[in-house]
Motif scaffolding. Structure first.
Motif, PDB file in Angstrom:
ATOM      1  N   PHE A   1       4.969   7.932   8.567  1.00 40.51           N
ATOM      2  CA  PHE A   1       3.522   8.320   8.749  1.00 40.51           C
ATOM      3  C   PHE A   1       3.432   9.249   9.772  1.00 40.51           C
ATOM      4  CE2 PHE A   1       2.805   3.776   7.089  1.00 40.51           C
ATOM      5  CZ  PHE A   1       2.513   4.471   5.805  1.00 40.51           C
TER       6      PHE A   1
ATOM      7  N   PHE B   1       7.577   0.993   6.699  1.00 36.97           N
ATOM      8  CA  PHE B   1       6.323   1.728   6.891  1.00 36.97           C
ATOM      9  C   PHE B   1       6.527   2.970   7.263  1.00 36.97           C
ATOM     10  CE2 PHE B   1       6.368  -3.091   7.489  1.00 36.97           C
ATOM     11  CZ  PHE B   1       5.345  -3.435   6.839  1.00 36.97           C
ATOM     12  N   GLY B   2       6.165   3.852   6.186  1.00 36.06           N
ATOM     13  CA  GLY B   2       6.039   5.291   6.578  1.00 36.06           C
ATOM     14  C   GLY B   2       7.370   5.736   5.883  1.00 36.06           C
TER      15      GLY B   2
ATOM     16  N   ASP C   1      -0.421   5.239  13.194  1.00 35.12           N
ATOM     17  CA  ASP C   1      -0.624   4.909  11.551  1.00 35.12           C
ATOM     18  C   ASP C   1       0.520   3.806  11.144  1.00 35.12           C
ATOM     19  OD1 ASP C   1      -2.515   6.856  11.492  1.00 35.12           O
ATOM     20  OD2 ASP C   1      -0.945   8.405  11.069  1.00 35.12           O
ATOM     21  N   VAL C   2       1.838   3.851  11.584  1.00 34.91           N
ATOM     22  CA  VAL C   2       2.528   2.849  11.449  1.00 34.91           C
ATOM     23  C   VAL C   2       2.121   1.457  11.823  1.00 34.91           C
ATOM     24  CG1 VAL C   2       5.018   2.017  11.788  1.00 34.91           C
ATOM     25  CG2 VAL C   2       4.724   4.288  11.431  1.00 34.91           C
TER      26      VAL C   2
ATOM     27  N   VAL D   1       4.872   2.095   1.743  1.00 33.63           N
ATOM     28  CA  VAL D   1       5.517   0.780   2.358  1.00 33.63           C
ATOM     29  C   VAL D   1       6.217   0.741   1.143  1.00 33.63           C
ATOM     30  CG1 VAL D   1       5.171  -1.629   3.065  1.00 33.63           C
ATOM     31  CG2 VAL D   1       3.383   0.095   3.638  1.00 33.63           C
TER      32      VAL D   1
ATOM     33  N   SER E   1      -0.501   0.232   9.386  1.00 34.34           N
ATOM     34  CA  SER E   1      -0.111  -0.341   8.312  1.00 34.34           C
ATOM     35  C   SER E   1       0.632  -1.703   8.392  1.00 34.34           C
ATOM     36  CB  SER E   1       1.164   0.812   7.721  1.00 34.34           C
ATOM     37  OG  SER E   1       1.612   0.287   6.483  1.00 34.34           O
TER      38      SER E   1
ATOM     39  N   GLU F   1       0.958  -1.185  -0.006  1.00 35.78           N
ATOM     40  CA  GLU F   1       0.167   0.072   0.031  1.00 35.78           C
ATOM     41  C   GLU F   1       0.925   1.179  -0.041  1.00 35.78           C
ATOM     42  OE1 GLU F   1      -2.279  -0.752   3.458  1.00 35.78           O
ATOM     43  OE2 GLU F   1      -0.680   0.174   4.904  1.00 35.78           O
ATOM     44  N   GLU F   2       0.124   2.451   0.031  1.00 36.31           N
ATOM     45  CA  GLU F   2       1.085   3.543  -0.116  1.00 36.31           C
ATOM     46  C   GLU F   2       1.943   3.812   1.112  1.00 36.31           C
ATOM     47  OE1 GLU F   2       1.972   6.773  -2.516  1.00 36.31           O
ATOM     48  OE2 GLU F   2       0.363   5.198  -3.024  1.00 36.31           O
TER      49      GLU F   2
ATOM     50  N   HIS G   1      -1.635  -4.506   8.260  1.00 28.92           N
ATOM     51  CA  HIS G   1      -2.112  -4.985   6.903  1.00 28.92           C
ATOM     52  C   HIS G   1      -1.209  -5.936   6.370  1.00 28.92           C
ATOM     53  CE1 HIS G   1      -4.326  -0.564   6.667  1.00 28.92           C
ATOM     54  NE2 HIS G   1      -5.092  -1.451   7.500  1.00 28.92           N
TER      55      HIS G   1
END
Length: 669
Positions: free
Chosen positions: A176, A173-174, A181-182, A28, A185, A25-26, A188
């Motif tokens: 972010f 991840f980030g 938020d991290v 990552v 993600s 995803e955005e 996910h």
């Protein structure tokens, strides 16, 4: 036999910047030393869907904010990520010591680490994960996606360093906006915690061991006679016949179904231990059946590995083998086992532990004939860190086979990042000391910051004898842990909640901005009713606002997956001397129960305002003047002081003899 060969790195490139591609995803990114390594890396065992790690997304045109560097030396891949000066580090999974990991160095190698201390560098689980909080307040997560032994070195300021055998990818991840938020993600990628049954969130009572069904019944009866809430009683290895898994001692536990039936009648669930070591004994049905199906881990010369554990000489299931072999075989045993009324299963000793070995583990040269999608046929050094997770997975799947309508509950000692999909965990064999009480807070938080939120310590400490004061404080704190279980070692004094007398607990303090829902005091979850009064403890922040959520469903089924739940967000806001409490958001198809709403607005100093209404309706509370609030706080503080002066106190004990040479600290919290 499926094999997954290690790809030799033939490039002359030995160091440089890692190459990247966006995945999942955005925000990552996957990094590899060179492009050829993308095919050389082993399949991901941390990702829910391994293809998500290996498939670039074409919709992203962003580039990473921080690009790691690499160096390949003697088969080791050294990765460094340099971040802004002032960055602080968290995560690294199950680790002892302080919450902030800046300046620390640990190794991901699942280890039998009884009586660990704040400087122990390897514990029972492996999470090759670092959560970095940047000076700007943004956060970045970094995952070294390898199952092998991995050094996580955070000793140099603002630098993350991983060292592990080649080749493995690094996932970022980030950055972010926040650590939350991290972690969203990350979830996910590696999944969220399994939905536990509601009863598993209550208090659990355990000991090594309640050695007969009569003793178990006595413990259960005492809880109810004394009015102490408890939902679960645990059975350690002494329920077995000679420590043989999937058996019951016919003298001490002759009728487990009858025992569980009696426990259920008084509101208790029963959890039973299963270890991976299976006694090497012809005539023992588990050994005979497993040998027939050829499910055991092998030595380098192709024979079943035999190691000493509780039953004596043991063989060990190879959980890397497919659903038609070891994993399905174990799951079918679990399915049959829970027909005895087993409500949950405890996987212990699953690093896996082996006695009479210097390392307390099996040789790294042992062979796993793994599925190709897991990495194929590899030696134990490759699969060691994921053995506990794969065992927990098989146990979880077996419980689902045995009862498709109830949520499984599995507890595992060993694990890997991603284990939360199948099992809760605890922090292993801790000590009955104030230091370990302190560490239990940071350890549980650290696991949560690494993707495993359902965890807790052995309340009161496992090894050694708790003092009355220590035990009382740990029980008060323990009620706040997601997994709340009292557990103690054989040979220690009794550590049940009534064992040290009575004491009034100190006041509970809430962070400003919080709303905590609660219900009436009950002995077990079966006494709860959706129409019971709902209380909201409200603590406003400096802006006069507060927020909290409440999730409700049937507690032990899967209706929530089809929308059968109620998720309510409550908010409170102060405007013009009026605090308004209302619902800002509700999700799910459940109809709101008809029940009274009791709001307790905290003013400080144990003072509060009480207001009653109907859940679902707006409730307004008129705030007193500043002078009136001051008087209420002053009066409440005096009443609290009088109450504490007249409270029953746990006696101070200067010294209690420890177990196995453990010296107890007498420094209170």
């Amino acid at each position: 036999m499926a094999e997954y060969e290690e790809v030799a790195v033939t490039s002359d490139v030995k160091s440089g910047n890692m190459v990247f591609e966006p995945v999942l995803e955005e925000g990552v990114f996957r990094f590899d030393c060179i492009a050829d390594h993308r095919n050389a890396a082993f399949p991901s065992l941390s990702f829910v869907n391994p293809k998500d790690r290996d498939t670039p997304i074409m919709t992203s045109h962003n580039v990473p904010s921080y690009i790691p560097t690499f160096e390949c030396v003697f088969g080791e891949q050294i990765i460094q990520i340099e971040l802004p000066i002032g960055t602080s580090f968290y995560g690294t999974g199950e680790v002892s010591g302080q919450l902030e990991r800046t300046g620390k160095r640990v190794f991901t190698w699942n280890t039998v680490a009884g009586a660990y201390g704040p400087g122990t560098t390897s514990l029972y689980q492996s999470h090759p994960w670092v959560l970095a909080v940047l000076p700007s307040g943004e956060a970045l997560g970094v995952l070294a996606d390898t199952t092998r032994r991995c050094e996580i070195n955070l000793q140099k300021e603002s630098i993350i360093k991983f060292v592990a055998p080649s080749a493995y990818p690094v996932i970022t991840f980030g950055p972010f906006a926040s650590p939350t938020d991290v972690l969203i993600s990350l979830s996910h990628a590696v999944g969220t915690v399994f939905m536990p049954p509601k009863w598993s969130l209550g208090y659990h009572q355990c000991r090594w061991s309640y050695d007969s069904d009569a003793r178990v019944r006595e413990i259960a009866r005492t809880f109810r006679e004394k009015g102490i809430p408890c939902d679960v009683i645990w059975m350690d290895i002494d329920y077995m016949n000679g420590f043989r898994c999937f058996t019951f001692d016919q003298e001490r536990f002759p009728d487990p179904k009858s025992l569980v039936k009696d426990l259920h009648l008084t509101g208790f669930k029963a959890i039973w231990m299963l270890d991976p070591g299976i006694k090497h004994e012809e005539g023992y049905f588990v050994y005979d059946n497993g040998s027939e199906k050829d499910v055991w881990i092998q030595t380098a010369d192709g024979k079943p590995f035999v190691g000493e554990v509780w039953p004596g000489p043991c063989v060990f299931p190879d959980f890397t083998l497919s659903k038609t072999r070891s994993r399905s075989w174990w799951a079918s045993l679990v399915k049959d086992f829970i027909s005895n009324g087993v409500d949950g299963i405890w996987n212990d000793m699953n690093e896996p532990a082996v006695f009479k070995a210097v390392t307390k583990m099996m040789p790294e040269t042992n062979v796993h004939r793994g599925d190709i999608e897991l990495g194929g046929c590899q030696n134990h050094s490759h699969y060691h860190n994921v053995y506990g997770m794969l065992m927990a997975r098989s146990t979880y799947e077996g419980m689902k086979l045995g009862n498709e309508n109830n949520r499984p509950f599995v507890l595992t000692r060993a694990g890997f990042i991603g284990s939360q999909r199948y099992a809760a965990t605890w922090t292993g064999d801790n000590l009955s000391t104030w230091e370990h009480l302190h560490m239990s807070i940071s350890m549980v938080l650290q696991l949560g910051l690494s993707g495993q939120p359902l965890s807790g310590p052995d309340i009161g400490g496992f090894e050694g004898n708790a003092t009355p004061k220590l035990f009382g404080r740990w029980m008060g704190l323990g009620a706040m842990f997601p997994f709340c279980r009292g557990h103690s070692d054989t040979g220690t004094i009794d550590h049940e909640p009534w064992s040290f007398g009575e004491e009034d607990l100190p006041a509970l303090y809430l962070q400003g901005g919080s709303i905590i829902p609660s219900g009436p005091a009950i002995q077990h979850v079966g006494e709860a009713n959706p129409t019971d009064d709902l209380s909201l403890l409200v603590a406003l922040d400096e802006h006069g606002k507060a927020k909290g959520v409440l999730f409700e469903d049937d507690g032990d089924g899967y209706e929530f997956t089809r929308g059968g739940y109620l998720l309510t967000t409550y908010v409170a806001e102060l405007e013009s001397s009026v605090v308004t409490v209302r619902i800002s958001k509700a999700e799910g198809s459940w109809k709101r129960p008809k029940r009274r709403l009791h709001v307790q607005l905290l003013l400080g100093g144990c003072a509060m305002l009480d207001a009653w209404g109907i859940d679902g309706e707006v409730l307004q509370i008129m705030m007193p003047s500043e002078d009136e609030v001051s008087n209420l706080v002053s009066m409440s503080e005096k009443q609290y002081k009088i109450r504490m002066e007249n409270a029953k106190r746990i006696p101070e004990v200067e010294k209690v003899s420890g177990l196995k040479g453990v010296e107890l600290s007498r420094t209170p919290i």
